[in-house]
Scaffold this motif. Structure first.
Motif, PDB file in Angstrom:
ATOM      1  N   GLY A  32       0.800  -1.217   0.000  1.00 54.95           N
ATOM      2  CA  GLY A  32       0.000   0.000   0.000  1.00 54.95           C
ATOM      3  C   GLY A  32       0.831   1.264   0.000  1.00 54.95           C
ATOM      4  N   ASN A  33       1.911   1.278   0.736  1.00 52.31           N
ATOM      5  CA  ASN A  33       2.727   2.481   0.780  1.00 52.31           C
ATOM      6  C   ASN A  33       4.046   2.201   0.086  1.00 52.31           C
ATOM      7  OD1 ASN A  33       4.146   4.741   1.333  1.00 52.31           O
ATOM      8  ND2 ASN A  33       4.118   4.516   3.564  1.00 52.31           N
ATOM      9  N   SER A  34       4.254   2.839  -1.044  1.00 53.27           N
ATOM     10  CA  SER A  34       5.446   2.527  -1.834  1.00 53.27           C
ATOM     11  C   SER A  34       6.698   3.192  -1.290  1.00 53.27           C
ATOM     12  CB  SER A  34       5.230   2.955  -3.280  1.00 53.27           C
ATOM     13  OG  SER A  34       5.204   4.362  -3.359  1.00 53.27           O
ATOM     14  N   LYS A  35       6.561   4.145  -0.399  1.00 51.82           N
ATOM     15  CA  LYS A  35       7.741   4.870   0.048  1.00 51.82           C
ATOM     16  C   LYS A  35       8.132   4.494   1.467  1.00 51.82           C
ATOM     17  CE  LYS A  35       7.368   8.656  -3.141  1.00 51.82           C
ATOM     18  NZ  LYS A  35       7.481  10.076  -3.358  1.00 51.82           N
ATOM     19  N   THR A  36       9.328   3.954   1.575  1.00 50.28           N
ATOM     20  CA  THR A  36       9.864   3.655   2.887  1.00 50.28           C
ATOM     21  C   THR A  36      10.447   4.943   3.445  1.00 50.28           C
ATOM     22  OG1 THR A  36      10.475   1.492   2.065  1.00 50.28           O
ATOM     23  CG2 THR A  36      11.491   2.197   4.138  1.00 50.28           C
ATOM     24  N   PRO A  37      10.191   5.263   4.723  1.00 50.80           N
ATOM     25  CA  PRO A  37      10.801   6.479   5.278  1.00 50.80           C
ATOM     26  C   PRO A  37      12.304   6.450   5.068  1.00 50.80           C
ATOM     27  CG  PRO A  37       9.199   5.566   6.801  1.00 50.80           C
ATOM     28  CD  PRO A  37       9.356   4.589   5.676  1.00 50.80           C
ATOM     29  N   SER A  38      12.849   7.522   4.532  1.00 48.71           N
ATOM     30  CA  SER A  38      14.208   7.457   4.030  1.00 48.71           C
ATOM     31  C   SER A  38      15.264   7.416   5.117  1.00 48.71           C
ATOM     32  CB  SER A  38      14.459   8.643   3.112  1.00 48.71           C
ATOM     33  OG  SER A  38      14.284   9.833   3.851  1.00 48.71           O
ATOM     34  N   THR A  39      14.925   7.797   6.342  1.00 51.42           N
ATOM     35  CA  THR A  39      15.964   7.833   7.354  1.00 51.42           C
ATOM     36  C   THR A  39      15.770   6.766   8.429  1.00 51.42           C
ATOM     37  OG1 THR A  39      14.697   9.474   8.583  1.00 51.42           O
ATOM     38  CG2 THR A  39      16.398  10.293   7.095  1.00 51.42           C
ATOM     39  N   GLU A  40      14.867   5.802   8.179  1.00 56.24           N
ATOM     40  CA  GLU A  40      14.621   4.838   9.233  1.00 56.24           C
ATOM     41  C   GLU A  40      15.789   3.853   9.352  1.00 56.24           C
ATOM     42  OE1 GLU A  40      11.197   2.564   8.308  1.00 56.24           O
ATOM     43  OE2 GLU A  40      12.119   1.586   6.615  1.00 56.24           O
ATOM     44  N   THR A  41      16.013   3.359  10.553  1.00 53.77           N
ATOM     45  CA  THR A  41      17.000   2.309  10.744  1.00 53.77           C
ATOM     46  C   THR A  41      16.353   0.986  10.384  1.00 53.77           C
ATOM     47  OG1 THR A  41      16.268   2.073  13.010  1.00 53.77           O
ATOM     48  CG2 THR A  41      18.180   3.479  12.618  1.00 53.77           C
TER      49      THR A  41
ATOM     50  N   ALA B 127      21.811   1.921  -8.445  1.00 53.91           N
ATOM     51  CA  ALA B 127      20.596   2.727  -8.235  1.00 53.91           C
ATOM     52  C   ALA B 127      19.599   1.979  -7.348  1.00 53.91           C
ATOM     53  CB  ALA B 127      19.966   3.069  -9.582  1.00 53.91           C
ATOM     54  N   ILE B 128      19.465   0.680  -7.577  1.00 51.10           N
ATOM     55  CA  ILE B 128      18.547  -0.128  -6.756  1.00 51.10           C
ATOM     56  C   ILE B 128      18.990  -0.062  -5.292  1.00 51.10           C
ATOM     57  CG2 ILE B 128      17.923  -2.536  -6.239  1.00 51.10           C
ATOM     58  CD1 ILE B 128      17.847  -2.931  -9.357  1.00 51.10           C
ATOM     59  N   ASP B 129      20.297  -0.081  -5.090  1.00 44.70           N
ATOM     60  CA  ASP B 129      20.857  -0.021  -3.740  1.00 44.70           C
ATOM     61  C   ASP B 129      20.562   1.317  -3.066  1.00 44.70           C
ATOM     62  OD1 ASP B 129      22.156  -1.551  -1.910  1.00 44.70           O
ATOM     63  OD2 ASP B 129      24.167  -0.938  -2.491  1.00 44.70           O
ATOM     64  N   ALA B 130      20.530   2.384  -3.847  1.00 42.58           N
ATOM     65  CA  ALA B 130      20.444   3.730  -3.268  1.00 42.58           C
ATOM     66  C   ALA B 130      19.025   4.291  -3.228  1.00 42.58           C
ATOM     67  CB  ALA B 130      21.334   4.687  -4.065  1.00 42.58           C
ATOM     68  N   THR B 131      18.085   3.623  -3.902  1.00 44.48           N
ATOM     69  CA  THR B 131      16.732   4.172  -4.014  1.00 44.48           C
ATOM     70  C   THR B 131      15.836   3.615  -2.922  1.00 44.48           C
ATOM     71  OG1 THR B 131      17.059   4.258  -6.406  1.00 44.48           O
ATOM     72  CG2 THR B 131      14.805   4.498  -5.626  1.00 44.48           C
ATOM     73  N   VAL B 132      14.985   4.471  -2.352  1.00 40.26           N
ATOM     74  CA  VAL B 132      14.089   3.994  -1.289  1.00 40.26           C
ATOM     75  C   VAL B 132      12.657   3.809  -1.783  1.00 40.26           C
ATOM     76  CG1 VAL B 132      15.442   4.933   0.611  1.00 40.26           C
ATOM     77  CG2 VAL B 132      13.701   6.350  -0.471  1.00 40.26           C
ATOM     78  N   ASP B 133      12.304   4.408  -2.896  1.00 45.09           N
ATOM     79  CA  ASP B 133      10.938   4.265  -3.419  1.00 45.09           C
ATOM     80  C   ASP B 133      10.796   2.863  -4.019  1.00 45.09           C
ATOM     81  OD1 ASP B 133       8.697   4.232  -5.191  1.00 45.09           O
ATOM     82  OD2 ASP B 133       8.686   6.420  -5.158  1.00 45.09           O
ATOM     83  N   SER B 134       9.933   2.051  -3.422  1.00 43.98           N
ATOM     84  CA  SER B 134       9.846   0.644  -3.830  1.00 43.98           C
ATOM     85  C   SER B 134       9.341   0.483  -5.262  1.00 43.98           C
ATOM     86  CB  SER B 134       8.975  -0.146  -2.855  1.00 43.98           C
ATOM     87  OG  SER B 134       7.675   0.383  -2.821  1.00 43.98           O
ATOM     88  N   ASN B 135       8.502   1.400  -5.724  1.00 45.86           N
ATOM     89  CA  ASN B 135       8.046   1.311  -7.118  1.00 45.86           C
ATOM     90  C   ASN B 135       9.195   1.539  -8.091  1.00 45.86           C
ATOM     91  OD1 ASN B 135       5.366   0.710  -6.587  1.00 45.86           O
ATOM     92  ND2 ASN B 135       4.768   2.861  -6.442  1.00 45.86           N
TER      93      ASN B 135
END
Lengths: 201, 171
Positions: A32-41, B127-135
């Motif tokens: 559902g949420n495609s974005k993982t919080p970028s600074t989480e451990t 890029a896959i390693d550095a990207t956080v957007d799962s899509n």
């Protein structure tokens, strides 16, 4: 086409059943949420989730090893040599996953018996059927790894999965070529559609 | 238990008393840089494959590749745009090292294209390693897989082992 679909469904269902809770985790992690919080451990729970995903992939690789053993017996000449080679690659993938899981604090799941995997395979009547099954094995792996790589949060695990997706895509291309089919048929490899919740749970 | 890049960044940030937003910026910048690097390789492929195919070498194969590379480049440009970054300027034909030689023979063209596809695979993995957007991760994994399939086609045309490694890392 119907046969192809049913073979894929069998493989995906087999992996989901073998994975049990792990498969459910793959289906639910990050949904559902495609974005993982970028600074989480990467928390202990997230590492457990990643390990569960890897255990499901490990089961898929174990299934592929058995499948290629069977395919190698149904084909001849250079196709048999290819099946043996790809089986070796799947063994290397399984070994890498087995090494990665303890680094996430978990234990690799033991594979099922060969007979249990074989019970889920379609009949391999001839060379062409066997090669078509190999394409399904690879497509299923590509789909599972693509699903997994979007969900794992441990960086070195993500890199490992990327190198395996690339290898499985190459496997599919070679086997497609042996079948006289387009070797790079789409701009984005995706594997088969992921199982729905009812199939995966 | 090995620490991850994010843990290392956080540890570094804690020691420097950096706010979380600064750490997010670091990851944001890494994602932009690596996606731009992949796009640059795809843009190079677009220019180079067009030139090679126009010279009559590997025409049918490269025409198919071009269509796929265009889709890869488009999704990378979209991903960069979503991060607030502009795509890099595509290279000029004269500025692509090795292209002139690749136009001289089929063997040279195959070698050039294999090197390019390998670089693309390696760049996608970074890029896959550095990207956080799962899509974006999933889409890039799909594009990387197709580039790996293109590499198989090129290896077979060159008479090489099409699947030499259990783990494909690219260049």
């Amino acid at each position: 086409m119907a046969n192809e679909r049913s073979r894929r469904e069998i493989l995906v269902a087999s992996a989901a059943l073998a994975g049990g809770a792990s498969a459910a985790l793959i289906a639910s992690c990050g949904g559902g949420n495609s974005k993982t919080p970028s600074t989480e451990t990467v928390s202990t729970i997230q590492m457990q989730d990643d390990a569960a995903i890897l255990n499901t992939l490990l089961d898929l690789e174990s299934s592929a090893i058995v499948a290629y053993g069977l395919i190698a017996q149904r084909v001849s000449g250079r196709n048999a040599a290819l099946a043996r080679k790809l089986r070796g690659h799947e063994q290397a993938h399984a070994a890498a996953l087995r090494r990665a899981i303890p680094r996430l604090g978990q234990t690799p799941a033991a594979p099922k018996t060969a007979a249990e995997y074989e019970a889920t395979f379609p009949p391999l009547r001839d060379e062409r059927t066997a090669l078509s099954f190999a394409v399904d094995v690879e497509d299923t792996a590509i789909g599972a790894y693509a699903d997994a790589i979007a969900k794992v949060v441990t960086d070195n695990v993500r890199r490992l999965l990327a190198t395996i997706i690339a290898a499985e895509s190459e496997h599919a291309a070679v086997v497609l070529g042996r079948l006289g089919r387009p070797q790079a048929p789409a701009a984005f490899v995706t594997g088969p559609p992921p199982p729905t919740g009812s199939e995966g749970g | 238990m090995r620490s991850t890049r994010r843990q290392a960044l956080l540890a570094a940030g804690a020691s420097l008393l950096l706010p979380a937003s600064a750490l997010a910026d670091v990851e944001h910048d890494q994602a932009k840089a690596t996606l731009a690097a992949v796009l640059k390789v795809e843009q190079t492929a677009l220019v180079a494959y067009e030139a090679i195919a126009n010279s009559g070498v590997l025409k049918d194969v490269l025409r198919q590749f071009l269509d796929q590379e265009r889709q890869h480049a488009a999704q990378l440009a979209d991903a960069l745009d979503n991060l607030g970054a502009k795509p890099p300027i595509p290279p000029r034909r004269a500025g692509i090292p090795g292209l002139d030689n690749a136009l001289q023979s089929r063997a040279a063209a195959l070698g050039f294209a294999m090197e390019l596809e390998s670089r693309a695979i390696a760049a996608y993995q970074a890029a896959i390693d550095a990207t956080v957007d799962s899509n974006v991760v999933r889409t890039n994994a799909g594009a990387m897989g197709t580039d790996a399939q293109q590499l198989v086609i090129l290896r077979e045309l060159a008479g090489l082992n099409p699947v030499p490694h259990a783990f494909e890392t690219g260049a």
